[in-house]
Design a protein around this motif. Sequence first.
Motif, PDB file in Angstrom:
ATOM      1  N   ARG A   5       0.837  -1.188   0.000  1.00 53.88           N
ATOM      2  CA  ARG A   5       0.000   0.000   0.000  1.00 53.88           C
ATOM      3  C   ARG A   5       0.869   1.234   0.000  1.00 53.88           C
ATOM      4  N   LEU A   6       0.588   2.123  -0.920  1.00 55.42           N
ATOM      5  CA  LEU A   6       1.246   3.419  -0.980  1.00 55.42           C
ATOM      6  C   LEU A   6       0.173   4.473  -0.987  1.00 55.42           C
ATOM      7  N   THR A   7       0.509   5.680  -0.577  1.00 57.10           N
ATOM      8  CA  THR A   7      -0.462   6.755  -0.584  1.00 57.10           C
ATOM      9  C   THR A   7       0.109   7.932  -1.349  1.00 57.10           C
ATOM     10  N   GLY A   8      -0.755   8.886  -1.599  1.00 55.82           N
ATOM     11  CA  GLY A   8      -0.312  10.101  -2.261  1.00 55.82           C
ATOM     12  C   GLY A   8      -0.931  10.265  -3.618  1.00 55.82           C
ATOM     13  N   VAL A   9      -0.725  11.383  -4.189  1.00 58.69           N
ATOM     14  CA  VAL A   9      -1.263  11.687  -5.521  1.00 58.69           C
ATOM     15  C   VAL A   9      -0.305  11.164  -6.567  1.00 58.69           C
ATOM     16  N   ALA A  10      -0.828  10.464  -7.579  1.00 55.46           N
ATOM     17  CA  ALA A  10       0.042   9.807  -8.540  1.00 55.46           C
ATOM     18  C   ALA A  10       0.206  10.579  -9.833  1.00 55.46           C
ATOM     19  N   ILE A  11      -0.803  11.300 -10.213  1.00 52.23           N
ATOM     20  CA  ILE A  11      -0.753  11.891 -11.555  1.00 52.23           C
ATOM     21  C   ILE A  11      -1.124  13.364 -11.482  1.00 52.23           C
ATOM     22  N   ILE A  12      -0.365  14.212 -12.128  1.00 55.34           N
ATOM     23  CA  ILE A  12      -0.682  15.641 -12.226  1.00 55.34           C
ATOM     24  C   ILE A  12      -0.767  15.980 -13.699  1.00 55.34           C
ATOM     25  N   LEU A  13      -1.871  16.565 -14.056  1.00 57.64           N
ATOM     26  CA  LEU A  13      -2.026  16.999 -15.451  1.00 57.64           C
ATOM     27  C   LEU A  13      -1.488  18.417 -15.593  1.00 57.64           C
ATOM     28  N   VAL A  36     -12.433  13.357 -11.818  1.00 56.14           N
ATOM     29  CA  VAL A  36     -11.401  12.895 -10.886  1.00 56.14           C
ATOM     30  C   VAL A  36     -11.706  11.454 -10.482  1.00 56.14           C
ATOM     31  N   ILE A  37     -10.749  10.566 -10.712  1.00 58.48           N
ATOM     32  CA  ILE A  37     -10.889   9.131 -10.461  1.00 58.48           C
ATOM     33  C   ILE A  37      -9.996   8.768  -9.288  1.00 58.48           C
ATOM     34  N   ALA A  38     -10.557   8.119  -8.285  1.00 63.84           N
ATOM     35  CA  ALA A  38      -9.794   7.741  -7.098  1.00 63.84           C
ATOM     36  C   ALA A  38      -9.673   6.222  -7.008  1.00 63.84           C
ATOM     37  N   THR A  39      -8.552   5.767  -6.472  1.00 68.20           N
ATOM     38  CA  THR A  39      -8.306   4.351  -6.241  1.00 68.20           C
ATOM     39  C   THR A  39      -7.335   4.211  -5.089  1.00 68.20           C
ATOM     40  N   ASP A  40      -7.253   3.002  -4.499  1.00 69.80           N
ATOM     41  CA  ASP A  40      -6.229   2.788  -3.474  1.00 69.80           C
ATOM     42  C   ASP A  40      -4.972   2.155  -4.063  1.00 69.80           C
ATOM     43  N   ALA A  41      -5.028   1.721  -5.330  1.00 69.16           N
ATOM     44  CA  ALA A  41      -3.841   1.249  -6.065  1.00 69.16           C
ATOM     45  C   ALA A  41      -3.112   0.126  -5.342  1.00 69.16           C
ATOM     46  N   VAL A  76      -6.268  11.031 -12.101  1.00 66.54           N
ATOM     47  CA  VAL A  76      -6.298   9.889 -11.198  1.00 66.54           C
ATOM     48  C   VAL A  76      -5.519  10.214  -9.930  1.00 66.54           C
ATOM     49  N   ILE A  77      -6.102   9.884  -8.778  1.00 68.20           N
ATOM     50  CA  ILE A  77      -5.433  10.107  -7.504  1.00 68.20           C
ATOM     51  C   ILE A  77      -5.483   8.822  -6.685  1.00 68.20           C
ATOM     52  N   ALA A  78      -4.530   8.680  -5.772  1.00 65.68           N
ATOM     53  CA  ALA A  78      -4.498   7.541  -4.857  1.00 65.68           C
ATOM     54  C   ALA A  78      -4.987   7.982  -3.485  1.00 65.68           C
ATOM     55  N   VAL A  79      -5.877   7.181  -2.902  1.00 66.76           N
ATOM     56  CA  VAL A  79      -6.480   7.485  -1.597  1.00 66.76           C
ATOM     57  C   VAL A  79      -6.439   6.211  -0.760  1.00 66.76           C
TER      58      VAL A  79
END
Length: 272
Positions: A5-13, A36-41, A76-79
């Motif tokens: 498990r990692l956290t943080g924002v993954a992609i910046i447009l 805005v699409i969220a996932t825990d990745a 896409v962001i990670a939450v």
Amino acid sequence: MFVSRLTGVAIILILAGCAGTSSSDVPEMSVRPELVIATDATFAPFHYFDDRLAITGFDIELARLLADRAGYVSRVIAVPYDGLFDELVAGSYDVVAATTGITPERETKYLFTIPYYDTCQAALVRTGDGEPESLAELRGRRVGAAGAGTSVRALDGLTGVVPVLLSSGDATENIIQEDGSVPVLENDTIDALIVDEMDAIESARASNGHLRVLSEPVALEQYGMVLAPGRSILKRELDRALRELRADGTLANLEREFGLERGEDWPINFPR
């Protein structure tokens, strides 16, 4: 499959503007709204961080395609999973793409798109003499499940077993280690573990023959993208886009790209 498990924002447009021109010099363009699409990745090959720490996976690339087909620009962001759905309802983002099984209980809380992937809950067991060979042979044995979702729901549907709730919350990663080992099976705490189809198969493949997956699905399941209540217009847009991607073969191609096709040697007899 076994991704920490990692956290943080993954992609910046990055949006580049035109410098040195007046507004009258710039042709009028329509600006597409952002989705805005969220996932825990945390669940490859569906959603995970790649070697460059960018979020990808079947769910993520499908969500991006759906957003584009529906007329949106995606981000896409990670939450962390613990707050994933509360923040969706609070309006922090628009869609959760995180292999979420569609259940009647969840449908009272959220909106789901039409299903995009059929899967199942499976039983992972030890190999060897006297170990269960079928779901019927689980009767009277200790059968475990982790979390508070569809694995526990599938366990509840088994009759005659001794149910063992291994943990609460989203804790599959605490039961199946990063190397694929399953201590609660290997140390004889339980006789079978109910877990997502892909986790079960990857654990068995990584066990050097010590674990196997029973061929009968424990419970069938369908994944859907999750939206907050009240987002019925967005649901219709994404449903329409998903039907188009299925009809033109894009969805099947994406399944092949991420290794999600079930071949003849698939260990689970999945309904076709």
